[in-house]
Write an enzyme that holds these catalytic residues in place. Structure first.
Site, PDB file in Angstrom:
ATOM      1  N   ASP A  91      14.513 -11.477  19.642  1.00 11.34           N
ATOM      2  CA  ASP A  91      15.971 -11.314  20.011  1.00 11.34           C
ATOM      3  C   ASP A  91      16.861 -10.440  19.374  1.00 11.34           C
ATOM      4  O   ASP A  91      17.934 -10.624  19.144  1.00 11.34           O
ATOM      5  CB  ASP A  91      16.726 -12.944  19.904  1.00 11.34           C
ATOM      6  CG  ASP A  91      16.443 -13.261  18.326  1.00 11.34           C
ATOM      7  OD1 ASP A  91      15.557 -12.748  17.482  1.00 11.34           O
ATOM      8  OD2 ASP A  91      17.091 -14.673  18.080  1.00 11.34           O
ATOM      9  N   HIS A 111       5.665 -25.385  17.037  1.00  8.42           N
ATOM     10  CA  HIS A 111       5.545 -24.718  16.128  1.00  8.42           C
ATOM     11  C   HIS A 111       4.347 -23.796  16.167  1.00  8.42           C
ATOM     12  O   HIS A 111       3.896 -22.973  15.252  1.00  8.42           O
ATOM     13  CB  HIS A 111       5.734 -25.362  14.846  1.00  8.42           C
ATOM     14  CG  HIS A 111       7.023 -25.448  14.468  1.00  8.42           C
ATOM     15  ND1 HIS A 111       7.828 -26.581  14.881  1.00  8.42           N
ATOM     16  CD2 HIS A 111       7.932 -24.718  13.567  1.00  8.42           C
ATOM     17  CE1 HIS A 111       9.100 -26.298  14.561  1.00  8.42           C
ATOM     18  NE2 HIS A 111       9.279 -25.406  13.654  1.00  8.42           N
ATOM     19  N   ARG A 149       0.994  -1.101   0.061  1.00  8.37           N
ATOM     20  CA  ARG A 149       0.057  -0.010  -0.055  1.00  8.37           C
ATOM     21  C   ARG A 149       0.766   1.293   0.090  1.00  8.37           C
ATOM     22  O   ARG A 149       0.411   2.297  -0.651  1.00  8.37           O
ATOM     23  CB  ARG A 149      -0.826  -0.040   1.377  1.00  8.37           C
ATOM     24  CG  ARG A 149      -2.021  -1.215   1.411  1.00  8.37           C
ATOM     25  CD  ARG A 149      -3.087  -0.925   0.277  1.00  8.37           C
ATOM     26  NE  ARG A 149      -3.566  -2.142   0.077  1.00  8.37           N
ATOM     27  CZ  ARG A 149      -4.803  -2.678   0.363  1.00  8.37           C
ATOM     28  NH1 ARG A 149      -5.674  -2.236   1.349  1.00  8.37           N
ATOM     29  NH2 ARG A 149      -5.276  -3.961   0.143  1.00  8.37           N
ATOM     30  N   GLY A 168       2.243 -17.057  35.968  1.00 10.24           N
ATOM     31  CA  GLY A 168       2.463 -17.348  37.267  1.00 10.24           C
ATOM     32  C   GLY A 168       3.360 -18.745  37.464  1.00 10.24           C
ATOM     33  O   GLY A 168       3.066 -19.705  38.260  1.00 10.24           O
ATOM     34  N   GLY A 180      12.209 -19.905  21.102  1.00  5.32           N
ATOM     35  CA  GLY A 180      13.092 -18.836  21.502  1.00  5.32           C
ATOM     36  C   GLY A 180      14.479 -18.889  20.968  1.00  5.32           C
ATOM     37  O   GLY A 180      15.389 -18.099  21.356  1.00  5.32           O
ATOM     38  N   ARG A 181      14.697 -19.833  20.683  1.00  2.00           N
ATOM     39  CA  ARG A 181      15.962 -20.624  20.013  1.00  2.00           C
ATOM     40  C   ARG A 181      17.041 -20.172  21.355  1.00  2.00           C
ATOM     41  O   ARG A 181      17.127 -20.912  22.237  1.00  2.00           O
ATOM     42  CB  ARG A 181      16.476 -19.616  18.638  1.00  2.00           C
ATOM     43  CG  ARG A 181      17.651 -20.454  18.162  1.00  2.00           C
ATOM     44  CD  ARG A 181      18.048 -19.613  16.860  1.00  2.00           C
ATOM     45  NE  ARG A 181      17.048 -19.649  15.916  1.00  2.00           N
ATOM     46  CZ  ARG A 181      16.885 -20.211  14.659  1.00  2.00           C
ATOM     47  NH1 ARG A 181      17.899 -21.346  14.527  1.00  2.00           N
ATOM     48  NH2 ARG A 181      16.107 -20.143  13.814  1.00  2.00           N
TER      49      ARG A 181
HETATM   50  O1  F6P Z   1      13.464 -18.238  14.911  1.00  2.89           O
HETATM   51  C1  F6P Z   1      12.034 -18.698  15.237  1.00  2.89           C
HETATM   52  C2  F6P Z   1      12.065 -19.987  15.544  1.00  2.89           C
HETATM   53  O2  F6P Z   1      10.921 -20.520  15.725  1.00  2.89           O
HETATM   54  C3  F6P Z   1      12.786 -20.294  16.895  1.00  2.89           C
HETATM   55  O3  F6P Z   1      12.355 -20.084  18.073  1.00  2.89           O
HETATM   56  C4  F6P Z   1      12.988 -21.921  16.574  1.00  2.89           C
HETATM   57  O4  F6P Z   1      14.292 -22.409  17.448  1.00  2.89           O
HETATM   58  C5  F6P Z   1      13.350 -22.016  15.290  1.00  2.89           C
HETATM   59  O5  F6P Z   1      12.675 -20.763  14.674  1.00  2.89           O
HETATM   60  C6  F6P Z   1      12.919 -23.263  14.511  1.00  2.89           C
HETATM   61  O6  F6P Z   1      12.990 -23.056  13.218  1.00  2.89           O
HETATM   62  P1  F6P Z   1      12.418 -24.446  12.246  1.00  2.89           P
HETATM   63  O7  F6P Z   1      11.024 -24.018  12.023  1.00  2.89           O
HETATM   64  O8  F6P Z   1      13.246 -23.897  10.750  1.00  2.89           O
HETATM   65  O9  F6P Z   1      12.887 -25.768  12.828  1.00  2.89           O
END
Ligand code: F6P
Length: 319
Positions: A130, A250, A25, A186, A171-172
């Site tokens: 991050d 996921h 847009r 909590g 969160g890797r």
């Molecule tokens: O960077 C996003 C993320 O979902 C991380 O939290 C996770 O470690 C990673 O990607 C998983 O990646 P993939 O779906 O390629 O295995």
């Protein structure tokens, strides 16, 4: 600049579609042609480009995932792969690029600028939050709300049975998701990659709850002891504790984006177009303290963003 391209790369994140729409847009309002690159860097290499218009971006802003698709592309780590990608950009007359993703995406974007002078800006799209240079990333707010909803449900069953649960969140290598949902839900203990997991303290917290009481431990997937499965196994081996393990996985990446994510995605999309038009390149367009900011792409991986100390403190006070 006449023709700009946008693509999404790395892990998808809720809000990416709202971002694509905002780029389309804004680009058209500024008199530009807007191209979508399908499938991240892999699509760039393969020349998978499509024209974006109002019709293509209608009814997408509430959808999770990314209509432009995404990928992780090892070929782009090599100079040869990047040369091929640049040839495609030139063949399609692209003179500005917006790359939405995480630090892996920004590495690639930085090289395109450094090696070939491609005019490119990054926008932060990852659920992990991050990236230094922005307070929040697109997708983070949706992911923590998805995790929060799941953990609230786990709490119901944990409470009914008086069980100990180890719940692993994504969160890797970063503990933002874990800390925020830990406080919001909590949790009795939050294990994050940034700090050593104190197994004795964790045991004390579980005992303090009572052996037959509901106890929720949130574990960031990058935790140094190896995640929720490993922590559960360790507590059984060392203290004979039975537990249940739930890995959210996921599901945290999917679903309709929250209002906050949609607004952030839209704002950063519009700002990224204007950043390119004003001559900016090799920067990430982020938001800090409510203001649009530009930081060199390189800074997003050379300087580590810290989990706010108040969250660590709160999670210890509120148990
Ligand atoms: O960077 C996003 C993320 O979902 C991380 O939290 C996770 O470690 C990673 O990607 C998983 O990646 P993939 O779906 O390629 O295995």
């Amino acid at each position: 600049m006449k023709r700009l391209a946008v693509f999404t790369s790395g892990g998808d994140a809720p809000g990416m579609n709202a971002h694509i729409r905002a780029v389309e847009r804004t680009g058209h309002k500024r008199g530009l042609e807007v191209i979508g690159i399908i499938g991240g860097y892999a699509g760039m290499l393969a020349g998978q480009f499509e024209v974006l218009d109002r019709i293509r971006t209608a009814n997408i802003l509430d959808r999770g995932g990314t209509v432009l698709k995404t990928s992780r592309c090892p070929e782009f780590h090599e100079r040869e792969g990047r040369d091929k990608a640049v040839a495609q950009l030139r063949a399609h007359g692209i003179d500005g690029v917006i790359a939405c993703g995480g630090d892996g995406t920004f590495h690639g974007a930085h090289f395109l600028h450094e090696e070939h002078g491609i005019r490119i800006v990054g926008t932060p799209g990852t659920i992990d939050n991050d990236l230094s240079g922005t307070d929040f990333t697109i997708g983070y707010d949706s992911a923590i709300n998805t995790a929060r909803e799941a953990i609230d449900k786990i709490r119901d069953t944990a409470d009914s049975h008086g069980r100990l649960f180890f719940v692993e969140v994504m969160g890797r290598h970063a503990g933002f998701i874990a800390m925020d949902v830990g406080v919001a839900c909590g949790a009795e203990y939050v294990a994050v990659p940034e700090t050593m997991t104190d197994v004795d303290l964790l045991y004390q917290r579980i005992l303090a709850q009572g052996r037959d009481a509901r106890t929720i431990v949130i574990v960031g997937e990058g935790d140094e002891l190896g995640g929720a499965m490993e922590l559960g196994r360790l507590m059984k081996e060392r203290y004979g504790l039975d537990s249940k393990v739930s890995i959210l996985g996921h599901m945290q990446r999917g679903g309709s984006p929250t209002v906050r994510d949609r607004v952030l995605a839209a704002r950063l999309g519009a700002a990224a177009v204007d950043a390119l038009l004003s001559g900016k390149t090799d920067v990430m367009v982020g938001e800090q303290h409510g203001e649009i900011t530009y930081v060199p792409l390189e800074q997003t991986w050379t300087s580590r963003k810290a989990v706010p100390p108040y969250l660590l403190e709160l999670s210890n006070i509120l148990v």
